[in-house]
Design an enzyme around this catalytic site. Structure first.
Site, short mmCIF file in Angstrom:
data_model
loop_
_atom_site.label_atom_id
_atom_site.label_comp_id
_atom_site.label_asym_id
_atom_site.label_seq_id
_atom_site.Cartn_x
_atom_site.Cartn_y
_atom_site.Cartn_z
CG ASP A 229 45.29 19.30 -6.26
OD1 ASP A 229 46.54 18.82 -5.92
OD2 ASP A 229 45.33 19.82 -5.59
C1 BGC Z 1 47.73 19.21 -3.05
C2 BGC Z 1 48.88 20.48 -4.08
C3 BGC Z 1 50.18 19.54 -4.15
C4 BGC Z 1 49.55 17.59 -4.66
C5 BGC Z 1 50.83 16.53 -5.14
C6 BGC Z 1 48.04 17.86 -3.98
O1 BGC Z 1 46.85 16.90 -2.61
O2 BGC Z 1 46.21 20.29 -3.00
O3 BGC Z 1 49.20 21.53 -3.81
O4 BGC Z 1 50.51 19.81 -5.62
O5 BGC Z 1 48.74 17.38 -3.80
O6 BGC Z 1 51.66 16.84 -3.57
#
Ligand code: BGC
Length: 767
Positions: A229
């Protein structure tokens, strides 16, 4: 050049660089080897492609796109096909926009109604979540766009999301928090998995070898790559070793350097790095070989799909006196800011820059008899007397009133959790006051997670519209006026009060420690066993027509856990409108030596029926439908005995049921010791037979014999026969020596233990 050949001529630095992004949204290119930078973008309810200013919280604008109903809504459709179609549409969009990886679906389990990100997740039920997860991935990947199922794993709160440690026992992980990911891998063949920010049982998910390698790859057979993530990487080298291949976003080369240093210092095997590079390139190559930037992106057609699916998702919670559907042309007061400015998606990384949004008022344009009052404001919770009075006056004069209400953006979002289940006070008061002057009130809710409904008894109808995507206004009109017969079912229980929820006492954790103390008793598994009074149970949803069920048929009434049970049931539309029924199948374990829920969803089918039409719905149940996770065995285990197959209207209401006896074919590895107690031996048929063969020596041990023998000696005083029997049942084997009056020695006991633990009789089935 093959991937292997490319890797063989890469420098160490080049390999390390491929294991992180070049910027916020792109993988690292290596021009000399013809490796281009590829784009990864959010997902999961549409494409959030940022062209210039990048962020992962939805702050900066992305390109115009189509916002589909959010997963809270699509889960309510109980419709695999609808979810697959959304996946396909997003796949086409990604092809058109040259995005190789779409970051979704987000499939974490709704442990608490408070989780700020519940709007993005499917359900409190692992079976439903798993089914829809694989449908979405199949749809998306049919277009050669890699899915990134997220957030692996046990990421069911936003509070302290980057540091909290989810402390969860293995049975709970396997039964509740893993199945959607497992299905993503085994059935959906997801090409990437996004690991979560949190720790799992003390180790960051991003560097947890048990999670990312043992379970994900060795057991489930995942062969794609794991992406972090955004910002979830803590120790880059440990993460690589654990199986986290691609770090996103870029660490500006900092972590790449650490990888290089570790290899040079002999602390990291270069083969581990090669493996990660290979996994990343393999997934990316599949995209490159199938890239079709000329794929049309028909936004109008996607808007129409978003409308169809949104209507499919709406849950008719209440419809007293058959108030709905409304008749076109009747005098209707439409009340509530959300009727003009709908809340149709959640906040954060999934936020779509919709190319168009339809409100209910837009959709009602041109329909005679419709008048509007705003009723409340969104920036303040305080009731506004002028606005409420205007709405009340409008409602007083109208034949019916439709109030569109729900949760403002600030009430639920990525990044933080809710602290209560209330709707804004101004909306609750508005509903009460309008209901006091008009007896035909419908409340339409736009929200991503359950709310309290203090006014429920005072209104006639309620539609749960969830966050229905950009075409929500048209979909709401379709359902209100009966163009579409509602067929959604709640994918989560709606509690009366927050205090009733299963993890109320420990949700959020103490500091960074979030113990999942309720274990497998999440959602209806908890409420139903506790007989907690609910607003609405899991699976609840009404229709404008009626359905009747015929006999429930099982192709056998006894089976081994290696067999498949075939179940069928007839369902008939007995009303006068076409409609769709969600046939829900649950399995109940009648008796179990471990704590189990009353029943668990193990099958569902959505069937479309014309008035008077009957269809037969078929299900197949295999071992997993009856098993629980046996932690010592490290596998799924069926305890022999009777189960009930139940067709239910919802998790609380059994319509039909039939028994089936299932024999477990796996013998548990037990070792008896001097401290093993009588009751456990007697429950094991083989051990019980051996004990019985010892004759008078142990005659006093089985409870029945114990009761008989003792009856005469036991006075009415302090020691009852029940107490004596219980004491014997729970006595350890070593007591035989003392109780046998010298007839049994410790040497005899050792021999008995050797016999009990011998494999003689192995392969016999447990009765
Ligand atoms: C989120 C993810 C997301 C990623 C990219 C993170 O803060 O938890 O779900 O895909 O950011 O935007």
């Amino acid at each position: 050049m093959t991937i292997q050949e490319k890797i063989s001529i890469m420098t160490l630095e080049e390999k390390a660089s491929l294991c992180s992004g070049v910027d916020f949204w792109h993988s690292q290119p290596i021009e000399r080897l013809g490796i281009p930078a590829l784009m990864l973008s959010d997902g999961p309810h549409g494409l959030r492609k940022q062209d210039d200013k990048a962020d992962h919280l939805g702050v900066n604008e992305s390109i115009k796109a189509v916002c589909f109903p959010n997963s809270c809504a699509t889960a309510a459709s109980f419709d695999r096909d609808a979810v697959r179609q959304i996946g396909e549409a997003i796949g086409d969009t990604c092809q058109n926009q040259q995005v190789a990886v779409a970051l979704g679906p987000a499939v974490n389990i709704k442990r608490s109604p408070l989780c700020g990100r519940n709007f993005e997740y499917f359900s409190e039920d692992p079976f439903l979540a798993a089914q829809l997860t694989q449908s979405y991935i199949r749809g998306l990947q049919s277009r050669h766009i890699a899915a990134s199922v997220k957030h692996f794993a046990a990421n069911s709160q936003e509070h302290r999301r980057m540091s909290s440690d989810s402390v969860v026992d293995e049975r709970t992980l396997r039964e509740i928090y893993f199945p959607a990911f497992e299905a993503a891998v085994r059935e959906g063949k997801t090409k990437t998995v996004m690991c979560s920010y949190n720790k799992l049982n003390g180790t960051f998910a991003s560097q947890n070898p048990w999670l990312l390698t043992r379970v994900l790859r060795d057991e489930w057979g995942f062969d794609g790559y794991v992406v972090s993530d955004w910002g979830a990487t803590s120790d880059r080298v440990k993460a690589l070793e654990a199986g986290m291949d691609l770090e996103m976003p870029s660490s500006a080369g900092e972590n790449d350097k650490k990888i290089v240093e570790a290899v040079r210092a002999g602390l990291l095997d270069e083969a581990v790095l090669d493996r990660a590079v290979e996994r990343i390139l393999r997934v990316h190559e599949d995209y490159l070989e199938n890239a079709r930037p000329d794929t049309p992106w028909d936004m109008e057609a996607q808007h129409a799909l978003a409308r169809r699916v949104a209507a499919e998702c709406m849950v008719l919670l209440k419809n007293e006196g058959g108030l709905l559907p409304l008749a076109e042309g009747e005098d209707i007061a439409v009340i509530g800011l959300f009727a003009k400015k709908p809340r149709y998606q959640g906040g954060g990384s999934s936020h779509i820059n919709s190319f168009r949004v339809s409100s209910l008022m837009d959709a009602l344009d041109g329909l005679g008899g419709v008048r509007y009052a705003q009723g409340y404001d969104i920036d303040s919770e305080e009731p506004d007397e002028a606005m409420i009075s205007e709405a009340v006056e409008l409602a007083r004069r109208a034949r019916s009133a439709v109030i569109v209400a729900g949760l403002p953006d600030s009430f639920e979002s990525e990044g933080y959790d809710r602290s209560h289940l209330r709707m804004p006070a101004c909306q609750n008061e508005l509903i009460e006051r309008v209901a006091a002057v008009n007896s035909r009130v419908t409340v339409v809710l736009y929200n991503g997670s359950p709310v309290e409904m203090p006014w429920l008894d005072r209104v006639s109808a309620v539609i749960e519209g969830y966050l229905g995507g950009q075409a929500v206004g048209e979909a709401t009109r379709d359902v209100l006026f009966g163009l579409v017969n509602p067929s959604g079912r709640l994918p989560e229980s709606f509690p009366m009060r927050l205090e009733d929820s299963s993890c109320f006492l420990s949700y959020g954790g103490e500091g960074n420690r979030a113990e999942y103390r309720e274990g497998v008793f999440v959602g209806y598994r908890y409420y139903d066993k506790k007989k907690t009074q609910l607003l609405f149970p899991f699976g609840w949803g009404l229709s404008y027509t009626r359905f009747a069920y015929g006999a429930l048929r099982l192709d056998k009434n006894s089976m081994k856990d290696t067999d498949t049970l075939r179940v069928s049931v007839d369902v008939t539309n007995t009303g006068s409108r076409a409609g769709k029924e969600v046939v829900q199948l649950y399995v109940a374990d009648c008796e179990s030596s471990v704590f189990r829920p009353l029943r668990e969803l193990k099958g569902f089918e959505k069937v479309s029926l014309a008035p008077g039409e009957t269809k037969t719905v078929h299900f197949e149940l295999d071992k997993r439908a009856f098993a629980y996770w046996h932690s010592e065995l490290g596998d799924w285990y069926v305890e022999s005995g009777e189960f009930r197959v139940q067709i239910c209207a919802n998790s609380r209401e059994v319509l039909l049921e039939a028994p089936v006896r299932v024999e477990g074919t796996v013998r548990l590895p037990v070792t008896y010791t001097m401290d093993s107690i009588v009751v456990d031996l007697m429950a094991d048929p083989r051990a019980a037979r051996i004990m019985a063969s010892l004759g008078p020596l142990t005659g006093a041990l089985p409870p029945a014999a114990a009761d008989e023998g003792l009856q005469s000696e036991v006075s009415t005083a302090a020691i009852s026969p029940e107490m004596m029997a219980a004491m014997l049942r729970y006595s350890p084997l070593r007591s035989l020596v003392a109780f046998s009056g010298g007839a049994m020695s410790f040497e005899d006991l050792e021999k008995l233990l050797a016999l009990l633990n011998s494999d003689a009789g192995e392969g016999e089935e447990k009765a």
